[in-house]
Design an enzyme around this catalytic site. Structure first.
Site, PDB file in Angstrom:
ATOM      1  CG  ASP A  54      -0.322   0.051   2.521  1.00  0.00           C
ATOM      2  OD1 ASP A  54       0.920  -0.046   2.590  1.00  0.00           O
ATOM      3  OD2 ASP A  54      -1.049   0.196   3.525  1.00  0.00           O
ATOM      4  CB  SER A  55       4.572   1.740  -0.078  1.00  0.00           C
ATOM      5  OG  SER A  55       4.784   0.572  -0.853  1.00  0.00           O
ATOM      6  CG  ASP A  93       0.056  -4.033   2.035  1.00  0.00           C
ATOM      7  OD1 ASP A  93      -0.249  -4.685   3.051  1.00  0.00           O
ATOM      8  OD2 ASP A  93       0.841  -3.073   2.034  1.00  0.00           O
ATOM      9  CE  LYS A 123       2.815  -5.533   3.801  1.00  0.00           C
ATOM     10  NZ  LYS A 123       2.310  -4.536   4.773  1.00  0.00           N
ATOM     11  CD  GLU A 125       0.437  -1.335   8.021  1.00  0.00           C
ATOM     12  OE1 GLU A 125       0.113  -0.583   8.977  1.00  0.00           O
ATOM     13  OE2 GLU A 125       0.940  -0.907   6.960  1.00  0.00           O
ATOM     14  CD  GLU A 192       7.719  -0.133   7.592  1.00  0.00           C
ATOM     15  OE1 GLU A 192       6.757  -0.877   7.302  1.00  0.00           O
ATOM     16  OE2 GLU A 192       7.879   1.000   7.093  1.00  0.00           O
TER      17      GLU A 192
END
Ligand code: KIV
Length: 275
Positions: A54-55, A93, A123, A125, A192
Site C-alpha cells: 500500500d506504499s 497488501d 499482508k 498490519e 519494519e
C-alpha cells in the site's frame, strides 16, 4: 498459548520457497512493484517475492498517507503486477479500513485480492486486536504475511514515522506480536523500522521467514520499496534505504545489484542502514 495450525493456508508451508530459503539460511529478497513492467523486471532480476504494497499510495498515486489508497485502486495495481510475475509469489497488501471492522470484512477483502488479482498471499498490519482477522483469513484458506514494528497505516502525522522497539517494553511487545502471528498460522512476517537486535531476537523466536525493512541484517531477508531504492521517491529517504540506481546502467541492473547485495550480506550495512 499457541493456536493450532488450522489448514493448508497456514504456516511456513503456505509460501514454500520462502520457508525453504529460511531453512537453508539463504537471505530472501522481497521488493515492492505496482505494475506490469517493474514486476516483470523484479522477477527477471532474481527477486524471491513481490509485494504490491500500500506504499503505492505514496510512491505511485502521490497521496501523503497509505491510509488514503482504496481497495479498488490497489487491486488495479495488483492485477497489473500479477501479469508480470509467474514464477515467484505475489503478495497483496490489504489497505487501511479494509480488514479492521470485522472478520467477515477481512475475509471478503482478502478474497478479492486472491480471486480478482491472483495473489498468493495477503499482508495486513498489526497483531493484538487484528489476530482474529488473521485467523479468519487463514481459516478461509488464504495465506497471510504479518507485519509488525512500524505500522504505516497507524501513522497519522508526518513525525509518526519513527523507529519502534527502542524501549525494552516496546521491543518485547513487538517480539510477542510476531510470535502470536506465527501461532495464528502466518506464512511469514515483515518487521519494519526496529533496532537490529530486536529483529534478530524475533527471527530467533519464530520459525517462519522474517523479512526486515530498516531492521538490520539478522532477519531471514530484506524488503525495500521499489521507488525508494531507485531514488525516485518524493522527499528525504529513510536512513535504511540504499539508492541502487545511482550507480546502475538500467532499472534491471539496479534490481540485480539489490538482489546480489542482500544475498551476499552487503546490504543492509549495520552502521548506515540500521537503528
Ligand atoms: O506497503 C509496503 O510497501 C510495505 C513495505 C514497506 C513492507 O508494507
Amino acid at each position: 498459548m499457541s493456536a493450532p495450525v488450522r489448514n493448508a493456508a497456514a504456516g511456513a508451508g503456505a509460501l514454500p520457497t520462502l520457508a525453504a530459503a529460511r531453512a537453508r539460511g539463504t537471505p530472501i529478497v522481497m521488493l515492492t512493484a505496482y505494475d506490469f513492467p517493474t514486476a516483470r523486471i523484479a522477477q527477471a532480476a532474481g527477486v524471491d517475492v513481490v509485494l504490491v504494497g500500500d506504499s503505492a499510495a505514496n510512491v505511485v498515486l502521490g497521496y501523503t498517507s497509505t491510509r488514503e489508497i482504496s481497495v479498488d485502486e490497489l487491486l488495479v495495481l495488483t492485477r497489473a503486477a500479477r501479469r508480470g510475475v509467474d514464477s515467484v509469489p505475489l503478495v497483496g497488501d490489504l489497505p487501511f479500513g479494509s480488514y479492521e471492522p470485522s472478520d467477515e470484512v477481512a475475509v471478503a477483502t482478502a478474497r478479492r485480492f486472491v480471486d480478482e488479482a491472483g495473489c498468493d498471499a495477503v499482508k495486513l498490519e498489526g497483531a493484538g486486536e487484528i489476530l482474529p482477522r488473521v485467523r479468519a483469513i487463514i481459516a478461509a484458506g488464504i495465506p497471510v504475511v504479518g507485519h509488525v514494528g512500524l505500522l504505516p497505516q497507524s501513522v497519522v502525522t508526518a513525525d509518526g514515522y519513527r523507529a519502534q522497539g527502542r524501549e525494552a517494553d516496546d521491543a518485547l511487545r513487538i517480539i510477542a506480536d510476531g510470535v502470536a502471528l506465527e501461532a495464528e498460522g502466518c506464512a511469514a512476517l515483515i518487521v519494519e523500522a526496529v533496532p537490529a537486535a530486536v529483529a534478530s531476537l524475533l527471527t530467533a523466536r519464530v520459525s517462519i521467514p522474517v523479512i526486515g525493512i530498516g531492521a538490520g541484517a539478522g532477519c531471514s531477508g530484506q524488503v525495500l520499496v521499489l521507488h525508494d531504492m531507485l531514488g525516485i521517491t518524493r522527499g528525504k529517504l529513510p536512513r535504511f534505504v540504499r539508492d541502487f540506481m545511482s550507480e546502475s546502467a538500467s532499472v534491471e541492473h539496479a534490481l540485480r545489484r539489490y538482489v546480489a547485495a542482500v544475498k551476499d550480506g552487503s546490504f543492509p550495512v549495520e552502521s548506515i542502514h540500521t537503528y
